[in-house]
Write an enzyme that holds these catalytic residues in place. Sequence first.
Site, short mmCIF file in Angstrom:
data_model
loop_
_atom_site.label_atom_id
_atom_site.label_comp_id
_atom_site.label_asym_id
_atom_site.label_seq_id
_atom_site.Cartn_x
_atom_site.Cartn_y
_atom_site.Cartn_z
N THR A 5 -8.67 6.51 -2.51
CA THR A 5 -10.04 6.05 -2.78
C THR A 5 -11.00 7.20 -2.53
OG1 THR A 5 -10.10 5.13 -0.54
CG2 THR A 5 -9.74 3.59 -2.36
N HIS A 40 0.79 -1.22 0.00
CA HIS A 40 0.00 0.00 0.00
C HIS A 40 0.82 1.28 0.00
CE1 HIS A 40 -4.16 -1.47 0.61
NE2 HIS A 40 -3.56 -2.50 1.15
N LYS A 73 -8.91 13.73 4.40
CA LYS A 73 -8.05 12.55 4.38
C LYS A 73 -7.08 12.68 5.55
CE LYS A 73 -6.89 13.65 0.09
NZ LYS A 73 -6.71 12.56 -0.83
N ARG A 74 -6.34 11.62 5.87
CA ARG A 74 -5.32 11.73 6.91
C ARG A 74 -4.45 12.95 6.64
NH1 ARG A 74 -1.37 7.99 6.42
NH2 ARG A 74 -2.18 7.33 4.41
N LYS A 130 -14.63 8.44 -4.47
CA LYS A 130 -15.92 8.75 -3.84
C LYS A 130 -16.42 10.12 -4.29
CE LYS A 130 -14.07 6.46 0.23
NZ LYS A 130 -13.38 6.79 1.50
N LYS A 186 0.38 14.31 1.32
CA LYS A 186 -0.95 14.62 0.79
C LYS A 186 -1.13 16.13 0.56
CE LYS A 186 -3.25 10.52 2.80
NZ LYS A 186 -4.03 9.93 1.69
C1 PLP Z 1 -12.07 6.96 1.76
C2 PLP Z 1 -11.58 7.26 3.09
C3 PLP Z 1 -10.21 7.45 3.31
C4 PLP Z 1 -9.19 7.44 2.19
O1 PLP Z 1 -9.12 8.74 1.65
P1 PLP Z 1 -7.91 9.17 0.68
O2 PLP Z 1 -8.34 10.52 0.21
O3 PLP Z 1 -7.88 8.17 -0.44
O4 PLP Z 1 -6.69 9.20 1.48
C5 PLP Z 1 -9.78 7.74 4.58
N1 PLP Z 1 -10.64 7.82 5.61
C6 PLP Z 1 -11.96 7.66 5.44
C7 PLP Z 1 -12.87 7.78 6.60
C8 PLP Z 1 -12.49 7.37 4.18
O5 PLP Z 1 -13.80 7.20 4.02
#
Ligand code: PLP
Length: 832
Positions: A677, A368, A569-570, A681, A575
């Site tokens: 991911t 990952h 996101k984190r 979304k 990022k």
């Molecule tokens: C989808 C999701 C992530 C991943 O987000 P990225 O933008 O791909 O880092 C992290 N946390 C939650 C709660 C999510 O739903």
Amino acid sequence: MTTASLAPAVAATDARAAFQHALRRELHASGVTAQTATIATAPLLMRAAAAACRELLGQRWADTQAADAVRGARAEVRRVHYLSMEFLMGRALGNALAALKLDDTLREAFAAQGQSLPDVLEREPDAALGNGGLGRLAACFLDSFAELGLPSFGYGLRYQYGMFAQGIQDGRQVEAPDDWLALGNPWEVMRPELRYPVGFGGHVEVRADGSRRWMPAEALVATAYDFIVPAHHSARVSTLRQWHAQAAAPIDFAAFCRGEHHAAAAHRVAADALNWVLYPDDSTESGRTLRLKQEAFLVSASLQDLIARHLRETGSLQGLGRANAIHLNDTHPALAPAELMRLLLDDHGLSWDEAWAITREAVSYTNHTLMPEALETWPVRMFEALLPRHLELIYEINRRFLDDVALRFPGDVALLRRVSLIDEGQGEDGNGHGHGERRVRMAALSIVASHRVNGVAALHSELMVQTIFADYARIFPCRFHNVTNGVTPRRWLQQANPALSALLDARIGTGWRQRLDELERVKPLAADVEFGEQLQAVKRANKLRLAARIQRELGVAVNVDSLFDVQIKRIHEYKRQLLNVLHVISRYQAIVANPDGDWVPRTVVIAGKAASAYVTAKSIIQLTHDVARVIASDPRVGDRLRLVFLPNYGVSLAETIIPAADLSEQISTAGTEASGTGNMKFALNGALTIGTWDGANIEMAQAFGERNMFTFGLRTEQVDALKRAGYEPRQVVEQNPTLRAVIDAIARGDFSQGDAGRYRALVDKLLGEDVYLLMADFADYLRAQAEVDTLFRDRQAWAARVALNIAGMGMFSSDRTIEEYIDRVWSVKSLG
Ligand SMILES: *Cc1c(COP(=O)(O)O)cnc(C)c1O
């Protein structure tokens, strides 16, 4: 039960009646009856409804298991065992109701109690047993396992306090235990009959016949708690089995009698600590030890469970590797091959060759991340203390592997040193670990023991074999594959965005709910002005919902007609939330310099947790709050710009934010984001993406057309070239007055009430190494942001792009991802 009874239609009316009965019973048990006319509170209704759903799901679980057991006994199936330290499940009630087609029933039942369904759903705590994308991927996969009817188990740990709950005090992140089980968990099914011993420490005994046996010093017991995940288009379910640790021994009675109550239970507390949190702080030795124990515990309990099931169904260990796939979600469960070898050799008496053949057939691994510092290694010293038998087995796996490599690449001693499962600690290992300490390389163990290794997006899989795993790719040329991530459309479109779902149903039919590919039927609608208006109306309604939440939580009023620009996101340097904040500052400065300009109003939303020991990420959170405060209190800005940080990011917060986004920020430095991911979304929910040529952004752009994404920034090759040529961030800043003004303002303390020291470290990082090239990408980022403004002014053109984005997102369903895993990684066919 036969598979015929799994047809959902047959069960529908029965299910409704059974559900109503179960719900009445649950409420009755809490003192709520029609006679007493007691009004049930929303939390009580939530728990009662969950318990009633669980009862119906329990029947589906029993039917699914029975069907799989029959096929298992005939050697007709290959079960998948998905081992992951994280499952970021979020809430379950809304999903269960949708799967069981009980939404309307419950809406009516709740109305009778004077409660609304959405209010009740809000009362469920998130099961936040994960950190970020890796954990959410595992949760999406469980959904697709059920939907595709894949015989499977997800295996994880039942963390009592999740990761942590994020609060904000004076603009700073504060962590607290996330006590999500405080009111009990109506979803889980405890399985006291499924108990397995797990040991730590001790020594290895050599017997007269030469066989070896581990005699652990510390004895724990793993107990299973099941969480059932329903399919939406069949009565199949999948299972998340979570392990709970307990000491094998009861209290020390003698100590207790002496009045030494703490001492009497010390071993029980030590065992219980395994259940407390995901990612114990790894800045202490005891934190690291706990983490390794958690990993070993997950692996041992899961594999014992797998072997017991296989023996129950087939009566023999023969064929175990062909009947069972064991998948490692990153290297956290990488002890699995060593533990499987131990169980097969020491407990079941197989020969090395038999056991190794089974292990290689069963195990596969997903990488990952390419960041060298994220590649897990453990000191040999810790293995000696905690897992002495596993260490012996790892040495033997390594000896055989290196012998093989030496035969095929004669004389290449450097290669042997690089690929060894043991880092001898003599040179720089790239991880910043001290010299001299020997360490076990978990990724190496995972690769050597697997028949398949995959990355999670096309670029990532390519870079994986070109960079961190280049040597292994040379040794095992057929082992490496790509399977691009996906997300479940049930949660991320159907449940999160009912308004958009209804619009899609009306325009292209309901088939997309099962086959996301059917979204391509939206493509011709991009030219349909009325459809564009409908998309805008849906978006506005979702923005109103988010605005209400921002008002409620932060007391901030946002302009719903502004462009909602979102990055959730984190929080991590790669990022580049900081790049986003730099853009906000430059926009603020521009508005102040020209208050009468024709600005496209923006609301910038950021959310995310920073790891508790990650100082820089926490500083970025603080800067975000400082900048937000200054902008909000500057009357010259009006409602043309707002920066908002929503605390405690998690799945259900994402479900509210994403459908309301106009713009999705996916701005990682090229080559650093494995897939992402979140990006998927957002696009699925009609946000346009501003993004770098990184991770799955690339495949998304290819799917809906590069011109329909706002791409910017250096590409991977350019990043490498710039670094090779000698990157000078300070020069970049000197030559760009806009950027310079932004950096100067931070450095002067404009956002920290004159405290120039607060962000000195952050500024020094940007002007010094700027590892993630924020300075290099800033100008092009601003150019792309200006393009966003231009398009947003043209409502019709914007809506057309949104339609094209949605139309191209069909392939990013986790159902497609799982079909590819089955085809390339988990099928018997993949064993060759
Ligand atoms: C989808 C999701 C992530 C991943 O987000 P990225 O933008 O791909 O880092 C992290 N946390 C939650 C709660 C999510 O739903």
